[in-house]
Write a protein that holds these residues in place. Structure first.
Motif, PDB file in Angstrom:
ATOM      1  N   LYS A  61      -2.585  -4.459  -6.304  1.00 16.66           N
ATOM      2  CA  LYS A  61      -2.787  -4.861  -4.903  1.00 16.66           C
ATOM      3  C   LYS A  61      -2.957  -6.368  -4.775  1.00 16.66           C
ATOM      4  O   LYS A  61      -3.733  -6.989  -5.495  1.00 16.66           O
ATOM      5  CB  LYS A  61      -4.014  -4.150  -4.341  1.00 16.66           C
TER       6      LYS A  61
ATOM      7  N   LEU B 296       7.397  -3.524   8.419  1.00 15.01           N
ATOM      8  CA  LEU B 296       6.009  -3.917   8.648  1.00 15.01           C
ATOM      9  C   LEU B 296       5.835  -4.448  10.067  1.00 15.01           C
ATOM     10  O   LEU B 296       4.893  -4.090  10.773  1.00 15.01           O
ATOM     11  CB  LEU B 296       5.583  -4.987   7.645  1.00 15.01           C
TER      12      LEU B 296
ATOM     13  N   ASN C 194       5.650  -2.912  -0.752  1.00 12.80           N
ATOM     14  CA  ASN C 194       4.756  -2.957   0.395  1.00 12.80           C
ATOM     15  C   ASN C 194       4.688  -1.568   1.002  1.00 12.80           C
ATOM     16  O   ASN C 194       5.672  -0.818   0.981  1.00 12.80           O
ATOM     17  CB  ASN C 194       5.252  -3.944   1.458  1.00 12.80           C
TER      18      ASN C 194
ATOM     19  N   ASN D 131       8.497 -10.056   1.689  1.00 16.39           N
ATOM     20  CA  ASN D 131       9.401  -8.934   1.909  1.00 16.39           C
ATOM     21  C   ASN D 131       9.704  -8.234   0.577  1.00 16.39           C
ATOM     22  O   ASN D 131       9.883  -8.887  -0.447  1.00 16.39           O
ATOM     23  CB  ASN D 131      10.691  -9.438   2.550  1.00 16.39           C
ATOM     24  N   ARG D 132       9.705  -6.893   0.587  1.00 15.09           N
ATOM     25  CA  ARG D 132      10.033  -6.101  -0.595  1.00 15.09           C
ATOM     26  C   ARG D 132      11.050  -5.031  -0.206  1.00 15.09           C
ATOM     27  O   ARG D 132      11.031  -4.530   0.919  1.00 15.09           O
ATOM     28  CB  ARG D 132       8.797  -5.405  -1.161  1.00 15.09           C
TER      29      ARG D 132
ATOM     30  N   SER E  34       0.989   0.390  -7.047  1.00 17.11           N
ATOM     31  CA  SER E  34       0.786  -0.608  -5.997  1.00 17.11           C
ATOM     32  C   SER E  34      -0.695  -0.865  -5.758  1.00 17.11           C
ATOM     33  O   SER E  34      -1.104  -2.010  -5.521  1.00 17.11           O
ATOM     34  CB  SER E  34       1.458  -0.149  -4.700  1.00 17.11           C
TER      35      SER E  34
ATOM     36  N   ILE F  44       2.162 -11.939   2.898  1.00 20.72           N
ATOM     37  CA  ILE F  44       2.895 -10.746   2.489  1.00 20.72           C
ATOM     38  C   ILE F  44       4.388 -11.065   2.413  1.00 20.72           C
ATOM     39  O   ILE F  44       4.975 -11.544   3.382  1.00 20.72           O
ATOM     40  CB  ILE F  44       2.642  -9.581   3.471  1.00 20.72           C
TER      41      ILE F  44
ATOM     42  N   SER G 216       0.115  -4.581   0.225  1.00 17.51           N
ATOM     43  CA  SER G 216       1.183  -5.324  -0.452  1.00 17.51           C
ATOM     44  C   SER G 216       0.877  -5.429  -1.939  1.00 17.51           C
ATOM     45  O   SER G 216      -0.281  -5.526  -2.355  1.00 17.51           O
ATOM     46  CB  SER G 216       1.346  -6.718   0.160  1.00 17.51           C
ATOM     47  N   SER G 217       1.945  -5.414  -2.729  1.00 21.35           N
ATOM     48  CA  SER G 217       1.846  -5.555  -4.178  1.00 21.35           C
ATOM     49  C   SER G 217       3.133  -6.216  -4.664  1.00 21.35           C
ATOM     50  O   SER G 217       4.092  -6.337  -3.908  1.00 21.35           O
ATOM     51  CB  SER G 217       1.670  -4.177  -4.833  1.00 21.35           C
TER      52      SER G 217
END
Length: 268
Positions: free
Chosen positions: A192, A246, A222, A138-139, A188, A136, A217-218
C-alpha cells in the motif's frame, strides 16, 4: 480566503446556538455533560472568541463577525456534507451551501481550521477531487471482477498493511483462497502507498443518507472500494481501477447527490 481556528467544542456550541440538530463529521465533545457543565463551556468559548475579535457584547446582545457567523450558519444548515480522509491521517469535512463551502480541516488537539471556499462546483473539482487523487499514479488492470470486503476488516488491513483473514474473504466471495483476485488484493494491501476515503452525507426528506468510496493505491494495482448493500449486508465492493475509473467513481458519487438537487451547480 477567510479562515478561523476553533475547537470541536466551539463548533458544537455554535451550531447548537443556531438551532442545528446534528454536526456531521465531528465527534461530539459533550457526550456525558450536564447543563451546568455546558454553561461553563459557553462562557469559556465566548471569552475566547471575544479575544479573537469574532464576537462582542453590545447593547445587551451578542454581535458576531459577519463572515464567521455566516460560516457557522452553513455548518448548522447544510444538507450536503463531504468528508475526506487521506492516508488515515488528514481529515477534512466540507459543508455545502448553494453559494459557498466551509471546510473544517482537523488539526492537533481536536482543533479545526475553518476555511471558506468558493462555489460547490469549484470546491468539488479543484479541491476535493485533487486531494483524493494526490500522489496516485495511473495503473492498468488485470481482472475486472469485484471482490467483496467487510468494511471494518478493510480498516484493519490498511492499518496493519496485511490481510489477516484470506480464507474468510475467499468464503465470502465463493472463491478459492488461491484465487488470483484475492492474491492481487492481498499484495496491494502489503505494498500500500495511499489509502484515501470519501464519505458523502446528504439529507433528503429529513433523512440522512450516505455514500462512500475508498481508493487504495499500490505499485501493482489501484483499487476502488465502493460502499454497497448485498443480501442486506454492507460491503466494500473492491475492483481494480485505471486512473480514469478512479475519477469516474468519485465524480459519480458527487453527480448522484447532485441529482437530488442538494447542490445547484454543475459538477463536471
Amino acid at each position: 480566503m477567510n479562515s478561523w481556528i476553533v475547537t470541536s467544542k466551539d463548533l458544537y456550541l455554535l451550531v447548537k446556538m443556531l438551532g442545528g440538530k446534528i454536526l456531521i463529521g465531528v465527534t461530539n465533545p459533550f457526550p456525558h455533560y450536564q447543563e451546568d457543565e455546558l454553561d461553563k463551556e459557553w462562557e469559556t468559548m465566548f471569552k475566547k472568541l471575544n479575544k479573537m475579535g469574532l464576537v462582542d457584547f453590545i447593547g445587551g446582545e451578542l454581535k458576531f463577525d459577519d463572515q464567521f457567523i455566516g460560516a457557522v450558519w452553513v455548518l448548522a444548515r447544510s444538507n450536503l456534507v463531504v468528508e475526506i480522509v487521506t492516508d488515515q491521517q488528514e481529515q477534512s469535512v466540507f459543508y455545502f451551501s448553494d453559494d459557498h463551502v466551509i471546510e473544517c480541516l482537523k488539526e492537533k488537539d481536536m482543533s479545526y481550521k475553518m476555511i471558506k471556499h468558493p462555489k460547490p462546483d469549484y470546491t468539488m473539482t479543484q479541491i476535493i477531487l485533487p486531494r483524493m487523487l494526490m500522489g496516485i499514479e495511473n495503473r492498468s488492470i488485470r481482472l475486472k471482477e469485484p471482490l467483496y470486503i467487510i468494511p471494518n476488516d478493510y480498516y484493519i488491513y490498511c492499518e496493519r498493511q496485511r490481510v489477516f483473514n484470506l480464507s474468510q474473504i475467499a468464503m465470502n466471495n465463493n472463491m478459492e483462497t488461491e484465487h488470483l483476485l484475492i492474491k492481487q488484493f492481498n499484495r496491494s494491501i502489503q505494498r500500500k502507498i495511499h489509502t484515501n476515503r470519501l464519505m458523502m452525507f446528504y439529507r433528503s426528506n429529513d433523512v440522512w443518507n450516505i455514500e462512500g468510496v475508498h481508493i487504495l493505491s499500490s505499485p501493482s494495482f489501484n483499487w476502488t472500494l465502493r460502499m454497497v448493500q448485498k443480501s442486506g449486508i454492507e460491503w466494500l465492493e473492491a475492483q481494480q481501477a485505471t486512473g480514469d475509473k478512479l475519477v469516474r467513481e468519485i465524480v459519480g458519487i458527487l453527480d448522484r447527490v447532485k441529482e437530488n438537487n442538494l447542490v445547484q451547480s454543475k459538477i463536471l
